[in-house]
Design a protein around this motif. Structure first.
Motif, mmCIF file in Angstrom:
data_model
loop_
_atom_site.group_PDB
_atom_site.id
_atom_site.type_symbol
_atom_site.label_atom_id
_atom_site.label_comp_id
_atom_site.label_asym_id
_atom_site.label_seq_id
_atom_site.Cartn_x
_atom_site.Cartn_y
_atom_site.Cartn_z
ATOM 1 N N PHE A 71 0.852 -1.177 0.000
ATOM 2 C CA PHE A 71 0.000 0.000 0.000
ATOM 3 C C PHE A 71 0.900 1.243 0.000
ATOM 4 N N TRP A 72 0.299 2.416 -0.200
ATOM 5 C CA TRP A 72 0.953 3.668 0.116
ATOM 6 C C TRP A 72 0.399 4.154 1.448
ATOM 7 N N GLY A 73 1.212 4.027 2.522
ATOM 8 C CA GLY A 73 0.876 4.672 3.768
ATOM 9 C C GLY A 73 1.156 6.161 3.669
ATOM 10 N N HIS A 74 0.729 6.926 4.686
ATOM 11 C CA HIS A 74 0.772 8.379 4.542
ATOM 12 C C HIS A 74 0.994 9.064 5.890
ATOM 13 N N TYR A 75 2.027 9.891 5.948
ATOM 14 C CA TYR A 75 2.262 10.802 7.067
ATOM 15 C C TYR A 75 2.288 12.238 6.530
ATOM 16 N N SER A 76 1.971 13.200 7.400
ATOM 17 C CA SER A 76 2.143 14.606 7.048
ATOM 18 C C SER A 76 2.720 15.350 8.239
ATOM 19 N N SER A 77 3.327 16.510 7.935
ATOM 20 C CA SER A 77 3.937 17.329 8.972
ATOM 21 C C SER A 77 3.946 18.779 8.528
ATOM 22 N N THR A 78 3.797 19.677 9.468
ATOM 23 C CA THR A 78 3.928 21.100 9.158
ATOM 24 C C THR A 78 5.328 21.613 9.454
ATOM 25 N N ASP A 79 6.143 20.789 10.134
ATOM 26 C CA ASP A 79 7.450 21.280 10.575
ATOM 27 C C ASP A 79 8.591 20.275 10.429
ATOM 28 N N LEU A 80 8.366 19.124 9.817
ATOM 29 C CA LEU A 80 9.377 18.074 9.644
ATOM 30 C C LEU A 80 9.845 17.461 10.961
ATOM 31 N N VAL A 81 9.114 17.750 12.029
ATOM 32 C CA VAL A 81 9.473 17.227 13.352
ATOM 33 C C VAL A 81 8.370 16.319 13.874
ATOM 34 N N LYS A 82 7.164 16.853 13.939
ATOM 35 C CA LYS A 82 6.015 16.073 14.390
ATOM 36 C C LYS A 82 5.238 15.587 13.172
ATOM 37 N N TRP A 83 4.989 14.276 13.135
ATOM 38 C CA TRP A 83 4.339 13.659 11.981
ATOM 39 C C TRP A 83 2.995 13.052 12.380
ATOM 40 N N LYS A 84 2.009 13.259 11.532
ATOM 41 C CA LYS A 84 0.660 12.737 11.767
ATOM 42 C C LYS A 84 0.349 11.650 10.748
ATOM 43 N N HIS A 85 -0.165 10.517 11.231
ATOM 44 C CA HIS A 85 -0.510 9.423 10.326
ATOM 45 C C HIS A 85 -1.922 9.596 9.796
ATOM 46 N N HIS A 86 -2.097 9.252 8.506
ATOM 47 C CA HIS A 86 -3.386 9.449 7.843
ATOM 48 C C HIS A 86 -3.916 8.139 7.268
ATOM 49 N N ASP A 87 -5.114 8.231 6.716
ATOM 50 C CA ASP A 87 -5.695 7.082 6.018
ATOM 51 C C ASP A 87 -4.818 6.688 4.837
ATOM 52 N N ILE A 88 -4.965 5.456 4.416
ATOM 53 C CA ILE A 88 -4.198 4.925 3.286
ATOM 54 C C ILE A 88 -4.432 5.783 2.048
ATOM 55 N N ALA A 89 -3.352 6.076 1.325
ATOM 56 C CA ALA A 89 -3.450 6.877 0.104
ATOM 57 C C ALA A 89 -3.778 6.011 -1.109
ATOM 58 N N LEU A 90 -3.104 4.861 -1.248
ATOM 59 C CA LEU A 90 -3.290 3.982 -2.411
ATOM 60 C C LEU A 90 -3.343 2.535 -1.956
ATOM 61 N N THR A 91 -4.255 1.779 -2.546
ATOM 62 C CA THR A 91 -4.366 0.346 -2.256
ATOM 63 C C THR A 91 -4.138 -0.459 -3.534
ATOM 64 N N PRO A 92 -3.604 -1.667 -3.431
ATOM 65 C CA PRO A 92 -3.394 -2.532 -4.602
ATOM 66 C C PRO A 92 -4.691 -3.230 -4.995
ATOM 67 N N SER A 93 -5.599 -2.467 -5.619
ATOM 68 C CA SER A 93 -6.963 -2.959 -5.820
ATOM 69 C C SER A 93 -7.404 -2.973 -7.278
ATOM 70 N N ASP A 94 -6.510 -2.635 -8.224
ATOM 71 C CA ASP A 94 -6.884 -2.589 -9.641
ATOM 72 C C ASP A 94 -6.041 -3.566 -10.444
ATOM 73 N N TRP A 95 -6.465 -3.830 -11.653
ATOM 74 C CA TRP A 95 -5.775 -4.827 -12.478
ATOM 75 C C TRP A 95 -4.319 -4.450 -12.713
ATOM 76 N N PHE A 96 -4.001 -3.145 -12.714
ATOM 77 C CA PHE A 96 -2.648 -2.687 -13.033
ATOM 78 C C PHE A 96 -1.759 -2.555 -11.797
ATOM 79 N N ASP A 97 -2.285 -2.815 -10.597
ATOM 80 C CA ASP A 97 -1.448 -2.733 -9.391
ATOM 81 C C ASP A 97 -1.852 -3.769 -8.339
ATOM 82 N N LYS A 98 -2.477 -4.865 -8.781
ATOM 83 C CA LYS A 98 -3.084 -5.804 -7.845
ATOM 84 C C LYS A 98 -2.082 -6.510 -6.939
#
Length: 481
Positions: A71-98
């Motif tokens: 999958f593509w997991g996902h973090y974000s940060s406003t300051d490169l120090v504290k990171w927040k985890h988010h919902d999955i960005a991409l899942t292997p769910s299509d014929w071209f990335d299964k």
């Protein structure tokens, strides 16, 4: 969102919830590094600052601590120090990335975030197909797959992946790591006027091209950018044989400097230089932020190593990212320096303005623990062997006689073997050491050389000592992080 997409997401979220307690109880969970909430993390993907927020996606297998359909997991940060985890960005769910949404990159265009990644497909006989896929987001958090934009060109095996995209003048370019049909590594260039239709320009660098000679059977994660008036290409070649103190890891990560002629589609470059002299560093990716800084984050791991040897797998997770590093070109060499924002982590500063080290190892009040930053500066040119031992698990030493700096550690595979990595160094001007509960990142001479490694000392092993064969005067500072 398809039913399969939602089902895969739900399964992943369930893994996070079910194993949350056992993951978070691990003494080796890091304090200021990006880690997976469960399962395996590898390559950084889509690293970008978008609408003022740093987004860091990553290769993620939430179901087990080895490699599989990513999958593509996902973090974000406003300051490169504290990171927040988010919902999955991409899942292997299509014929071209299964069989996996493999590594890729991101670019902002028309106030939208475009990501490009490699879709991995395997049949029952394990034969591989690869596709370069585009997905688009208006907010940086939810993505719509637009489908395949590049299919495999003639002349390459299905090991064709990790697209990195950028804009030069009014044209978009994309570089891909590849293996040619003669089983040698290549970096392959494409261009586009609209991010959808891509023209194959061919390999611009590779084994048996330019000055590199026989240089590996596969190149992964290429990243090409301008810095200090030169073009830098970072990549991770596979298949290099050890040579003296160089290329000691299973696979390498490094760079070449040169100039890309966009009109003639020709990249003239110099020799390969390793980016990191330590044990765990691979697949780095860079971005340029709103302040014009070129920032790098790498995977603090290694492909095809023994994941089962890491003690963290008992707690259902493995691997982490490095701290963010700003890149500078200094006298024709790429330097890496911890981003300034990391100073916000500092607490409980101690300073020893002039101390004399001797043969008896010496510890200092406040310079101990499991998470800290240490600054070490000789007050005179070092003419004797100096050793810094950390947490009874490893040491840093510099020998002026051989002009080599060494990092060693106790192997986490057998818990006994002492493993060593070296770099050649005329002198030590300063050392900046970032220790975390299960990692060390060493920056030498303001980033001239860098060593990265995972370490697994017992939690009660917190002592740090300093010694010299003969008296040496040094400045020491430290901060709890």
């Amino acid at each position: 969102m398809s039913d399969l997409d939602q089902s895969l997401r739900n399964r992943a979220y369930k893994e996070v919830e079910v194993h949350k307690e056992v993951v978070e109880s691990d003494q080796y969970r890091l304090n200021y590094h990006v880690m997976p909430p469960v399962g395996l993390l590898n390559d950084p993907n889509g690293f970008i600052q978008f609408n003022g927020v740093y987004h860091l996606f990553y290769q993620w297998n939430p179901f087990k601590t080895d490699h599989g359909a990513k999958f593509w997991g996902h973090y974000s940060s406003t300051d490169l120090v504290k990171w927040k985890h988010h919902d999955i960005a991409l899942t292997p769910s299509d014929w071209f990335d299964k069989n996996g949404c493999y590594s890729g990159s991101a670019i902002e265009h028309d106030q939208k975030l475009y990501v490009f990644y490699t879709g991995n497909v395997k049949d029952k006989q394990n034969n591989r197909e690869t596709y370069q896929v585009m997905a688009v987001s208006e907010d940086g958090y939810t993505f719509e797959k637009k489908g395949v934009v590049i299919e495999l060109p003639e002349g390459y095996t299905a090991h064709f992946r990790d697209p990195k995209v950028w804009k030069h003048d009014d044209t978009f370019y994309l570089i891909i790591g590849a293996q040619s049909k003669d089983l040698t590594g290549k970096a392959v260039l494409f261009r586009s006027n609209n991010l959808v239709e891509w023209e194959h320009l061919g390999a611009i660098a590779g084994a048996h091209m330019g000055p590199l000679g026989d240089f590996g059977y596969m190149w992964e994660c290429p990243d090409l950018f301008e810095l200090g008036g030169q073009d830098v290409m970072i990549f991770s070649p596979q298949g290099l044989e050890p040579s003296g103190i160089h290329y000691q890891n299973l696979y390498q990560a490094g760079y070449v400097l040169g100039k890309l002629d966009y009109n003639q589609v020709q990249f003239d470059h110099g020799s390969f230089v390793e980016l990191d002299r330590g044990f765990e560093f691979y697949a780095p990716q860079t971005t340029i932020d709103e302040n014009g800084r070129r920032i790098l984050i790498g995977w603090m791991g290694m492909p095809e190593e023994r994941e089962d040897a890491h003690p963290t797998i008992e707690h259902k997770w493995v691997h982490a990212m490095t701290i963010p590093r700003e890149l500078k070109l200094v006298d024709g060499k790429l330097y890496q320096r911890p981003v300034e924002e990391l100073k916000r982590l500092r607490n409980e500063e101690v300073a020893y303005s002039e101390v004399e080290l001797a043969s008896e190892p010496k510890s200092f009040d406040g310079i101990d623990g499991t998470s800290l930053e240490i600054y070490f500066e000789p007050l005179e040119e070092m003419t004797e062997l100096v050793t810094i031992r950390f947490r009874e698990n490893g040491s840093i030493s510099y020998d002026p006689a051989t002009k080599q700096l060494k990092l060693d550690r106790v192997s986490f595979v057998d818990g006994q073997t002492v493993e060593e990595r070296f770099c050649d160094l005329e002198q030590v001007k300063n050392l900046r050491i970032f220790l975390d509960t299960s990692s060390i990142e060493l920056f030498v001479n303001d980033g001239e050389e860098v060593f990265t490694a995972r370490i697994y000392p017992d939690h009660d092993q917190q002592n740090i000592t300093f010694a010299a064969e003969k008296n040496v005067r040094v400045l020491l500072k430290a901060w709890k992080l």
